[in-house]
Design a protein around this motif. Structure first.
Motif, PDB file in Angstrom:
ATOM      1  N   ALA A 121       0.830  -1.209   0.000  1.00 19.97           N
ATOM      2  CA  ALA A 121       0.000   0.000   0.000  1.00 19.97           C
ATOM      3  C   ALA A 121       0.862   1.256   0.000  1.00 19.97           C
ATOM      4  O   ALA A 121       0.570   2.225  -0.723  1.00 19.97           O
ATOM      5  N   ALA A 122       1.941   1.252   0.798  1.00 15.78           N
ATOM      6  CA  ALA A 122       2.834   2.409   0.834  1.00 15.78           C
ATOM      7  C   ALA A 122       3.505   2.624  -0.515  1.00 15.78           C
ATOM      8  O   ALA A 122       3.633   3.761  -0.996  1.00 15.78           O
ATOM      9  N   ALA A 123       3.940   1.528  -1.145  1.00 14.95           N
ATOM     10  CA  ALA A 123       4.582   1.629  -2.460  1.00 14.95           C
ATOM     11  C   ALA A 123       3.621   2.205  -3.488  1.00 14.95           C
ATOM     12  O   ALA A 123       3.985   3.106  -4.269  1.00 14.95           O
ATOM     13  N   THR A 124       2.394   1.709  -3.506  1.00 18.99           N
ATOM     14  CA  THR A 124       1.403   2.191  -4.462  1.00 18.99           C
ATOM     15  C   THR A 124       1.144   3.682  -4.273  1.00 18.99           C
ATOM     16  O   THR A 124       1.112   4.454  -5.240  1.00 18.99           O
ATOM     17  N   GLU A 125       0.974   4.109  -3.030  1.00 23.11           N
ATOM     18  CA  GLU A 125       0.695   5.520  -2.744  1.00 23.11           C
ATOM     19  C   GLU A 125       1.846   6.407  -3.197  1.00 23.11           C
ATOM     20  O   GLU A 125       1.644   7.439  -3.856  1.00 23.11           O
ATOM     21  N   THR A 126       3.073   6.024  -2.847  1.00 21.54           N
ATOM     22  CA  THR A 126       4.227   6.857  -3.174  1.00 21.54           C
ATOM     23  C   THR A 126       4.464   6.923  -4.677  1.00 21.54           C
ATOM     24  O   THR A 126       4.697   7.999  -5.240  1.00 21.54           O
ATOM     25  N   LEU A 127       4.401   5.787  -5.339  1.00 17.51           N
ATOM     26  CA  LEU A 127       4.631   5.762  -6.787  1.00 17.51           C
ATOM     27  C   LEU A 127       3.564   6.566  -7.530  1.00 17.51           C
ATOM     28  O   LEU A 127       3.881   7.315  -8.471  1.00 17.51           O
TER      29      LEU A 127
END
Length: 224
Positions: A121-127
């Motif tokens: 979830a963190a990766a998706t948000e940041t990207l």
């Protein structure tokens, strides 16, 4: 602070990558552009450019701690993979998405595979926030890869393994490359797996000690 991070990024490239024989222009350019600090959680942001692995998820009862790989071995692994502009890439254990972001600047498109739902979830948000629109983050067991989108030109494993499972090698295109550090600690060797005519050749490249990925560690068998 943005300018401070930009300065640290230049120092990382010049002091950690170039000095350890990372000379691939595409790798150096990508690591010069992508804001590593954006992928480091909370108070650890200030440590984003140190030459050590950075913890991105603490250990839990059901999961080992996870780390963002130190810049130098990461850059050397990508250089070993010989990534080309049209390559379709699978990033196994992408964590908070930094390695997928770098790969997206070198190849054509990237799938970042992550087993930890919070990290995914963190990766998706940041990207998404930073506009990396040629990366998709998917959640699933790391050792299984992502067969529904296979085959891949390049597969990168973001942590040390005891061995590379056949399930991942099967997802390489003919001419595809997989890079991983096989072995732990001082026994770790960066290794290139190259598929040609359906067969996989292996080349051990350089010594490399990085944090292991628990999904790829063998459980010792009980012996009488």
């Amino acid at each position: 602070m943005t300018s401070d991070y930009a300065t640290q990024r230049r120092k990382m490239v010049d002091g950690q990558l170039r000095t350890t024989d990372v000379s691939d222009v595409a790798v150096l350019d990508a690591m010069s552009r992508v804001a590593r600090e954006e992928f480091v959680p909370g108070r650890r942001k200030a440590l984003a450019y140190i030459d050590e692995d950075i913890e991105i998820a603490a250990a839990r009862k059901d999961a080992a701690a996870r780390y963002l790989m130190e810049p130098s071995p990461f850059g050397k692994l990508l250089q070993l993979a010989d990534i080309r502009p049209g390559d379709f890439i699978l990033d196994v254990g992408t964590g908070t998405g930094y390695p997928a972001a770098i790969l997206s600047q070198i190849g054509s498109s990237v799938i970042g595979l992550e087993s930890d739902s919070d990290l995914a979830a963190a990766a998706t948000e940041t990207l998404n926030r930073l506009g990396f629109d040629n990366v998709a983050i998917v959640e699933g067991p790391l050792g299984e890869g992502y067969p529904s989108e296979a085959p891949f030109d390049v597969i990168v494993i973001e942590g040390a393994v005891d061995e590379v499972p056949a399930s991942l090698l099967d997802q390489l295109k003919d001419g595809g490359r997989l890079v991983a550090v096989v072995g732990q600690g001082n026994a770790g060797r960066a290794t290139l797996f190259l598929k040609e005519n359906g067969n996989v050749a292996t080349r051990r490249a350089f010594n490399c000690a990085i944090r292991p990925l628990a999904a790829f560690l063998q459980v010792p068998s009980f012996q009488f």
